[in-house]
Design a protein around this motif. Structure first.
Motif, short mmCIF file in Angstrom:
data_model
loop_
_atom_site.label_atom_id
_atom_site.label_comp_id
_atom_site.label_asym_id
_atom_site.label_seq_id
_atom_site.Cartn_x
_atom_site.Cartn_y
_atom_site.Cartn_z
N MET A 172 0.83 -1.21 0.00
CA MET A 172 0.00 0.00 0.00
C MET A 172 0.87 1.26 0.00
O MET A 172 0.67 2.17 -0.82
CB MET A 172 -0.89 0.01 1.25
CG MET A 172 -1.95 -1.05 1.33
SD MET A 172 -2.55 -1.30 3.04
CE MET A 172 -3.35 0.27 3.35
N LEU A 173 1.81 1.32 0.92
CA LEU A 173 2.58 2.55 1.11
C LEU A 173 3.66 2.71 0.03
O LEU A 173 3.99 3.85 -0.35
CB LEU A 173 3.21 2.57 2.50
CG LEU A 173 2.20 2.56 3.66
CD1 LEU A 173 2.92 2.64 5.00
CD2 LEU A 173 1.19 3.69 3.54
N LEU A 201 -4.06 -1.68 10.37
CA LEU A 201 -5.41 -2.12 10.74
C LEU A 201 -6.23 -2.42 9.49
O LEU A 201 -6.93 -3.44 9.42
CB LEU A 201 -6.10 -1.05 11.58
CG LEU A 201 -7.55 -1.33 11.97
CD1 LEU A 201 -7.67 -2.63 12.77
CD2 LEU A 201 -8.14 -0.16 12.75
N TYR A 202 -6.15 -1.55 8.48
CA TYR A 202 -6.89 -1.79 7.24
C TYR A 202 -6.48 -3.10 6.59
O TYR A 202 -7.32 -3.88 6.13
CB TYR A 202 -6.65 -0.65 6.24
CG TYR A 202 -7.13 0.72 6.65
CD1 TYR A 202 -8.12 0.89 7.62
CD2 TYR A 202 -6.60 1.86 6.05
CE1 TYR A 202 -8.56 2.16 7.97
CE2 TYR A 202 -7.04 3.13 6.39
CZ TYR A 202 -8.01 3.28 7.35
OH TYR A 202 -8.45 4.54 7.69
N LEU A 204 -7.59 -1.73 -0.52
CA LEU A 204 -6.48 -1.17 0.25
C LEU A 204 -5.66 -0.17 -0.57
O LEU A 204 -5.09 0.78 -0.03
CB LEU A 204 -5.56 -2.28 0.75
CG LEU A 204 -6.14 -3.26 1.76
CD1 LEU A 204 -5.15 -4.37 2.04
CD2 LEU A 204 -6.56 -2.56 3.04
N PHE A 205 -5.62 -0.38 -1.88
CA PHE A 205 -4.75 0.43 -2.71
C PHE A 205 -5.40 1.74 -3.15
O PHE A 205 -4.87 2.45 -4.01
CB PHE A 205 -4.26 -0.42 -3.89
CG PHE A 205 -3.67 -1.71 -3.42
CD1 PHE A 205 -2.51 -1.71 -2.65
CD2 PHE A 205 -4.31 -2.92 -3.65
CE1 PHE A 205 -1.99 -2.89 -2.15
CE2 PHE A 205 -3.80 -4.10 -3.15
CZ PHE A 205 -2.64 -4.09 -2.39
N THR A 242 -11.24 8.71 -1.39
CA THR A 242 -11.09 7.39 -0.78
C THR A 242 -11.96 7.21 0.46
O THR A 242 -12.33 8.19 1.13
CB THR A 242 -9.62 7.14 -0.38
OG1 THR A 242 -9.47 5.79 0.08
CG2 THR A 242 -9.19 8.09 0.73
N ASP A 243 -12.27 5.96 0.75
CA ASP A 243 -12.87 5.60 2.03
C ASP A 243 -11.81 5.14 3.02
O ASP A 243 -12.14 4.70 4.12
CB ASP A 243 -13.90 4.48 1.84
CG ASP A 243 -15.18 4.98 1.20
OD1 ASP A 243 -15.49 6.18 1.35
OD2 ASP A 243 -15.86 4.19 0.53
N LEU A 244 -10.54 5.21 2.63
CA LEU A 244 -9.43 4.78 3.49
C LEU A 244 -8.47 5.93 3.73
O LEU A 244 -7.42 6.05 3.10
CB LEU A 244 -8.68 3.60 2.84
CG LEU A 244 -9.46 2.31 2.59
CD1 LEU A 244 -8.53 1.26 1.98
CD2 LEU A 244 -10.10 1.78 3.87
#
Length: 285
Positions: free
Chosen positions: A25-26, A78-79, A93-94, A101-103
C-alpha cells in the motif's frame, strides 16, 4: 463465537501477510506512516487471528469484541488486517489516501467497516475504550475491549486520567496494548519525555502489567489469553517493538514516523516486499 471468527493457526504467516500488504500500500503511494504501522503488525495478527470475536459479514454484531486503535496513524496496518479477515476486498487497500477514498491515513469509523473509533488526535482512544468497557461491564456483557496506544502517545495526560478511571472501576474486560517502539513523531521517546518504565507505571496505577516481545505474535496471543483469566484488575501488555519492524531501511531512518520514499527507499521497500513474498511462497511448498 461466530463461525466467521475462525482462528488463524499460523500467526507468523498472518503477520507476514499483513506486513506485506502494508508495504505494498505505502510503496505504491510513495509515502505514509511506515514506522508505527509496521511496529503493530504482530499485535494485530494476534488480536484478529486468535483473540478477538468478530464477524466480517456483520461488523455491528452485538457479541463482537472491540478494538480501538488509539494511535490512529497505524491505520494502514489495521486496514490490511481487516481486509485479510474479510471486512473489505484486498483491492480496496490500494485506494489509501486517493481522492475520494474511504481509506484515510488515520482510522475512520464512518468510512471503514470494522473500525470502532475515528482516531488520530493522540490520547483520546484510550478514553473512548474505557467508556466502551465501562458500558459493557455495567450491562453485564461478555464482550471485551482492546486498545492499542503508542508510547509517544502516553505523553498525553488524558491517557493517565483514563488509566486511573480504568483501574478504579476494575475494567478487567479491557486490555491495553502499548506499542513501545521507543520513538515518536519528532524523536526518541527517552529524549522527549524521559525514560519510562511503562510496566511499573501501569502496575502502580493498579493494572496487571506484563512486558511482551512485541514482534512475536504467538507471545502476544499467549499474553492475551492470560489476560482473560485476570478478573481483579485491568491488563496492560507493554509490547517491546521496533518502529519500522521488518524493513531495516525504515527501522534505521532517523525520522521514520511518516516517510516519503526517495529512489533508495523505494528500492529498499521493494526488496523487503520481495523477501516477504518469497518466504510466504516457500512456506506454501
Amino acid at each position: 463465537m461466530s463461525e466467521a471468527t475462525a482462528t488463524t493457526t499460523d500467526l507468523t504467516r498472518f503477520a507476514a501477510q499483513v506486513r506485506g500488504l502494508v508495504l505494498k500500500m505505502l510503496h505504491g503511494l510513495g509515502y505514509g506512516h511506515f514506522g508505527g504501522s509496521l511496529s503493530i503488525v504482530e499485535a494485530l495478527a494476534a488480536l484478529y487471528g486468535r483473540e478477538v470475536r468478530h464477524d466480517p459479514a456483520n461488523p455491528a454484531w452485538d457479541e463482537r469484541d472491540y478494538v480501538v486503535l488509539s494511535k490512529g496513524h497505524g491505520a494502514p496496518a489495521l486496514y490490511a488486517t481487516l481486509a485479510l479477515r474479510g471486512f473489505m476486498p484486498v483491492e480496496k487497500l490500494f485506494t489509501l489516501n486517493a481522492n475520494g477514498t474511504d481509506l484515510p491515513s488515520h482510522a475512520d469509523r464512518n468510512k471503514v467497516e470494522g473500525v470502532e473509533m475515528t482516531t488520530g488526535s493522540m490520547g483520546q482512544g484510550i478514553s473512548v475504550a474505557a467508556g466502551i468497557a465501562y458500558g459493557l461491564k455495567a450491562d453485564g456483557r461478555s464482550n471485551r475491549v482492546y486498545c492499542i496506544v503508542g508510547d509517544g502517545e502516553l505523553n498525553e495526560g488524558q491517557c493517565w486520567e483514563a488509566a486511573q478511571f480504568i483501574a478504579r472501576n476494575n475494567l478487567h474486560n479491557l486490555v491495553l496494548l502499548v506499542d513501545d517502539n521507543k520513538r515518536q513523531l519528532d524523536g526518541w521517546t527517552t529524549d522527549i519525555s524521559g525514560t519510562a518504565n511503562f510496566t511499573g507505571k501501569f502496575a502502580a496505577f493498579g493494572f496487571h502489567a506484563e512486558s511482551v516481545p512485541g514482534q512475536d505474535a504467538e507471545a502476544i496471543a499467549a499474553a492475551l489469553a492470560r489476560a482473560r483469566e485476570v478478573t481483579d484488575a485491568p491488563t496492560v501488555l507493554v509490547l517491546d517493538t521496533v518502529k519500522g519492524a521488518g524493513v531495516p531501511y525504515i527501522a534505521e531512518l532517523k525520522d521514520n514516523h511518516h516517510v516519503r520514499l526517495d529512489a533508495v527507499g523505494k528500492a529498499a521497500v521493494a526488496e523487503a516486499m520481495a523477501q516477504l513474498q518469497a518466504e510466504l511462497e516457500g512456506a506454501d511448498r
